[in-house]
Design a protein around this motif. Sequence first.
Motif, mmCIF file in Angstrom:
data_model
loop_
_atom_site.group_PDB
_atom_site.id
_atom_site.type_symbol
_atom_site.label_atom_id
_atom_site.label_comp_id
_atom_site.label_asym_id
_atom_site.label_seq_id
_atom_site.Cartn_x
_atom_site.Cartn_y
_atom_site.Cartn_z
ATOM 1 N N ASN A 19 0.853 -1.190 0.000
ATOM 2 C CA ASN A 19 0.000 0.000 0.000
ATOM 3 C C ASN A 19 0.885 1.235 0.000
ATOM 4 O O ASN A 19 1.703 1.429 0.900
ATOM 5 C CB ASN A 19 -0.909 -0.008 1.225
ATOM 6 N N VAL A 20 0.698 2.035 -1.032
ATOM 7 C CA VAL A 20 1.548 3.211 -1.232
ATOM 8 C C VAL A 20 0.659 4.444 -1.133
ATOM 9 O O VAL A 20 -0.369 4.513 -1.798
ATOM 10 C CB VAL A 20 2.210 3.163 -2.630
ATOM 11 N N ILE A 21 1.038 5.407 -0.301
ATOM 12 C CA ILE A 21 0.229 6.634 -0.222
ATOM 13 C C ILE A 21 1.072 7.837 -0.633
ATOM 14 O O ILE A 21 2.191 8.029 -0.155
ATOM 15 C CB ILE A 21 -0.432 6.809 1.167
ATOM 16 N N LEU A 22 0.520 8.600 -1.559
ATOM 17 C CA LEU A 22 1.216 9.754 -2.140
ATOM 18 C C LEU A 22 0.241 10.914 -2.224
ATOM 19 O O LEU A 22 -0.960 10.698 -2.239
ATOM 20 C CB LEU A 22 1.679 9.417 -3.567
ATOM 21 N N PHE A 23 0.754 12.144 -2.273
ATOM 22 C CA PHE A 23 -0.175 13.238 -2.568
ATOM 23 C C PHE A 23 0.004 13.752 -3.985
ATOM 24 O O PHE A 23 1.030 13.537 -4.625
ATOM 25 C CB PHE A 23 -0.162 14.341 -1.504
ATOM 26 N N GLY A 24 -1.069 14.414 -4.461
ATOM 27 C CA GLY A 24 -1.171 14.712 -5.882
ATOM 28 C C GLY A 24 -0.113 15.664 -6.416
ATOM 29 O O GLY A 24 0.067 16.762 -5.907
ATOM 30 N N MET A 25 0.605 15.227 -7.431
ATOM 31 C CA MET A 25 1.510 16.047 -8.234
ATOM 32 C C MET A 25 1.757 15.248 -9.515
ATOM 33 O O MET A 25 1.455 14.047 -9.544
ATOM 34 C CB MET A 25 2.812 16.381 -7.472
ATOM 35 N N PRO A 26 2.265 15.882 -10.578
ATOM 36 C CA PRO A 26 2.346 15.146 -11.842
ATOM 37 C C PRO A 26 3.056 13.797 -11.729
ATOM 38 O O PRO A 26 2.614 12.802 -12.304
ATOM 39 C CB PRO A 26 3.111 16.116 -12.752
ATOM 40 N N TYR A 27 4.152 13.737 -10.962
ATOM 41 C CA TYR A 27 4.869 12.459 -10.834
ATOM 42 C C TYR A 27 3.976 11.377 -10.227
ATOM 43 O O TYR A 27 3.929 10.246 -10.708
ATOM 44 C CB TYR A 27 6.123 12.639 -9.970
ATOM 45 N N THR A 28 3.267 11.730 -9.140
ATOM 46 C CA THR A 28 2.487 10.703 -8.448
ATOM 47 C C THR A 28 1.295 10.249 -9.296
ATOM 48 O O THR A 28 0.953 9.068 -9.293
ATOM 49 C CB THR A 28 2.008 11.206 -7.071
ATOM 50 N N TYR A 29 0.691 11.206 -10.057
ATOM 51 C CA TYR A 29 -0.387 10.792 -10.953
ATOM 52 C C TYR A 29 0.160 9.825 -12.006
ATOM 53 O O TYR A 29 -0.471 8.825 -12.351
ATOM 54 C CB TYR A 29 -1.034 12.007 -11.651
ATOM 55 N N GLY A 30 1.350 10.142 -12.502
ATOM 56 C CA GLY A 30 1.968 9.279 -13.516
ATOM 57 C C GLY A 30 2.309 7.911 -12.943
ATOM 58 O O GLY A 30 2.109 6.884 -13.604
ATOM 59 N N LEU A 31 2.792 7.879 -11.714
ATOM 60 C CA LEU A 31 3.181 6.610 -11.090
ATOM 61 C C LEU A 31 1.957 5.707 -10.893
ATOM 62 O O LEU A 31 2.033 4.490 -11.115
ATOM 63 C CB LEU A 31 3.859 6.883 -9.742
ATOM 64 N N ALA A 32 0.847 6.318 -10.493
ATOM 65 C CA ALA A 32 -0.364 5.522 -10.259
ATOM 66 C C ALA A 32 -0.826 4.825 -11.551
ATOM 67 O O ALA A 32 -1.434 3.755 -11.499
ATOM 68 C CB ALA A 32 -1.475 6.412 -9.711
ATOM 69 N N GLU A 33 -0.484 5.435 -12.704
ATOM 70 C CA GLU A 33 -0.853 4.823 -13.992
ATOM 71 C C GLU A 33 0.016 3.606 -14.309
ATOM 72 O O GLU A 33 -0.297 2.837 -15.215
ATOM 73 C CB GLU A 33 -0.679 5.844 -15.135
ATOM 74 N N LEU A 34 1.115 3.449 -13.590
ATOM 75 C CA LEU A 34 2.091 2.404 -13.937
ATOM 76 C C LEU A 34 2.047 1.201 -12.981
ATOM 77 O O LEU A 34 3.002 0.439 -12.900
ATOM 78 C CB LEU A 34 3.510 2.993 -13.946
ATOM 79 N N GLU A 35 0.944 1.031 -12.264
ATOM 80 C CA GLU A 35 0.826 -0.105 -11.329
ATOM 81 C C GLU A 35 1.113 -1.438 -12.014
ATOM 82 O O GLU A 35 1.792 -2.305 -11.458
ATOM 83 C CB GLU A 35 -0.587 -0.145 -10.731
ATOM 84 N N ASP A 36 0.599 -1.587 -13.239
ATOM 85 C CA ASP A 36 0.797 -2.854 -13.958
ATOM 86 C C ASP A 36 2.265 -3.077 -14.300
ATOM 87 O O ASP A 36 2.748 -4.207 -14.319
ATOM 88 C CB ASP A 36 -0.043 -2.883 -15.243
ATOM 89 N N ASP A 37 2.990 -1.993 -14.591
ATOM 90 C CA ASP A 37 4.425 -2.103 -14.887
ATOM 91 C C ASP A 37 5.164 -2.655 -13.683
ATOM 92 O O ASP A 37 6.090 -3.458 -13.815
ATOM 93 C CB ASP A 37 5.029 -0.726 -15.212
ATOM 94 N N PHE A 38 4.753 -2.209 -12.489
ATOM 95 C CA PHE A 38 5.410 -2.684 -11.268
ATOM 96 C C PHE A 38 5.171 -4.179 -11.099
ATOM 97 O O PHE A 38 6.095 -4.940 -10.773
ATOM 98 C CB PHE A 38 4.866 -1.915 -10.053
ATOM 99 N N GLU A 39 3.949 -4.603 -11.381
ATOM 100 C CA GLU A 39 3.641 -6.032 -11.234
ATOM 101 C C GLU A 39 4.444 -6.845 -12.254
ATOM 102 O O GLU A 39 4.994 -7.897 -11.926
ATOM 103 C CB GLU A 39 2.134 -6.256 -11.429
ATOM 104 N N ALA A 40 4.537 -6.310 -13.478
ATOM 105 C CA ALA A 40 5.300 -7.026 -14.512
ATOM 106 C C ALA A 40 6.781 -7.104 -14.142
ATOM 107 O O ALA A 40 7.447 -8.114 -14.394
ATOM 108 C CB ALA A 40 5.126 -6.316 -15.855
ATOM 109 N N ALA A 41 7.289 -6.059 -13.516
ATOM 110 C CA ALA A 41 8.729 -6.024 -13.197
ATOM 111 C C ALA A 41 9.082 -6.866 -11.977
ATOM 112 O O ALA A 41 10.166 -7.432 -11.898
ATOM 113 C CB ALA A 41 9.165 -4.577 -12.971
ATOM 114 N N THR A 42 8.166 -6.963 -11.026
ATOM 115 C CA THR A 42 8.525 -7.605 -9.747
ATOM 116 C C THR A 42 7.636 -8.774 -9.360
ATOM 117 O O THR A 42 7.957 -9.516 -8.434
ATOM 118 C CB THR A 42 8.439 -6.572 -8.600
#
Lengths: 423, 278
Positions: A29-52
């Motif tokens: 569980n990852v908690i972040l507050f809104g900024m362009p990087y964090t919005y972009g990271l939330a879009e990449l959840e599947d990439d994290f699963e594929a990588a790890t």
Amino acid sequence: MKFTIRARLATAAMATILTTVPAYAEDLNVILFGMPYTYGLAELEDDFEAATGLTANIEVVGQDVFENRITLSFTGKTGDIDVVHTPVIQVQRWVEAGWLHPVTDGVNGMDTKDDILAGPLDAYLVKGDYWALPFFAETGMMSYRKDVLANAGYDHAPTTWAELLEVAKAVNSDDVAAFAMRAAPGQGFNMFVFPMIMRAYGGKFFADYPNDLTPAINSPETLEALNLYIDLINNYGPPGAGNFNFSEVAAAMQAGKIAMFVDGTSIVAQSLDPEKSQVLEHMAIAAVPEGPAGRSPAIAVHGLGIPADAPDPEVSFKFIEWATSEETLAKIALAQPFPDFTRASVAANPEVIAKYESINPDFLNLRVEMLNDAIGHYRPLLPQWPQIGAAVGEHINAAVNGLESPEEALAAAEAEMAELLAE
Amino acid sequence: MRKPKRKNAFSWKQAAGVTMMLVFLVFALLPIIWAFILALRPENRLFEPIWESPTALTLSNIPKLADSGFPKALFNSFVTASVSTALAVVIGVPGGFALAKGRSSRKFLASWALLLLRMAPPVGFVIPLFILYLKIGFLDTWWGLIGAYMVLTLPLVVWSSWTSLSQIPDELIEAALLDGATMGQTLRRVVIPAARPGLVATSVLAFLLSWNDFFFALIITRSDTVTAPVAIMNFVSYASVDWGSIAIASIVLTLPTVPVIVFANKYIVQSMGGAVKG
């Protein structure tokens, strides 16, 4: 008791809905507050699963919601957060409170450690340990309207604060105010920008940080800086400028209502946004002005840390390593308005360079120049700083709005700093 | 000849009253009007006075809001507020009936316990609930939030229905029982229909209490079950505040309560005036 068909249908629908709620059961569980990087990271959840092979629930919330959630989690030692957004301005306080798990071993074991910008990484070095990996390093910059300055006979941006005041006098009009800057009180609001002037005039928060923490804000140098700040905002700013925050400053520039402003790169970048700016063709950027004591651009660093009670810090670090890797940062830099990345390799990525050069050819180079000029303790790295910054910010704002004289404001700020340090 | 005084002449007193009412009305509606203006203004005109560019209007905030997580949060709000209200009514009305018409000697104790639950600050409940939910895996679930909302709504429903049902004449209940109805049938077929205005008003208040909750949802929901009042706060980010989305989300959050209140208005008024004539 007889059920009508409608009642049965309603009961069945309710039961179906309530039993299909997804569980709160991702690996991380990852908690972040809104900024362009964090919005972009939330879009990449599947990439994290594929990588790890691990799954992550990346939650991006508003800053107030974030503060409430983490305070409850940290103080209650609930262990429900595996990775937490860690602004460098909070790290001293969190370390002092025992809320973070060190990441030193993980950082030292990384093959790509040298690729991370040294300044932002070292900002997380407290008591000999690293406590987070940086993903965002914002610095100060000036944004201005070439056409307005040219009409008044200036072919370049002012390079000193004194020159900026001169230009402001020349260009100010009813249609376009000369200048705006954050003035709303707050550690991250007026106290993010005011030290750019204060330090340029030789003012400082403490007698000799970090060796002598005697408050020293009530000095002739800071008074000179404060008078300039007040003069610029009250006499050359748009109506209401005395309480402007970053969103009002950015909106005023996008609407062409101001000629110059100095703020962080994430706000300056908004003045260059083709979808939002009405005066894009007239926009230019420049270095933060200098003062008699030199130039001191603002700096803000954000990173990812591990709460002290996270169930599996090794797994948490795997996420942080992936989230701050060259590949992930480059993907987000390309997908989002995110020029504040923290790896040299991303700055050298041709696609990233091409994207930001197309917005403004000078942006990336100027950012590096400003980052090099910025000092790590631009806002003092102390556990008490969030409270001290908020208190000083109130007095600076009171001086801007005429509630206190500049002399009174600095004396009161210094007294309050001493009280907070003594607590 | 003196002109006869008109009976319905508009007096200065009336004029002053109407003027004052209009001033208060404008004052009360100003935030809503402002929200409508913000919702329809393009982002780069938000801080411009409306008279400077009155035609600069846009509907682009609507698809933007639809693409965000807000519709899901609104659905979560609707489900949790509806179910917690329904359960509170199903459990609370018989409780209120027992207190209103039963012969328990512990009514005084019950009334104090209910008042205590109504008056205790939410933070007193939310921290223990958060820790409990964390242990049993109820965080970020609808059932968890519904359970938390019932902490708010159940005492309200019991307390209000106690008051409403007290006004039902005992003779009415006795007549139903004499005719052979069970206590359950008496409650369903005689007492509840007779006390409908009060019970509808109570249900509406219970629904609005859950619908508008921010604090419980802030603490015990996460991304899956976050409710609309919390989701609105997510439009405030590090480097920008999405005022357009905040404005339109606030309007959307207010809209469902309007028909509910309009529909329930007559019941609320009736409940204030007494449900059944004795």
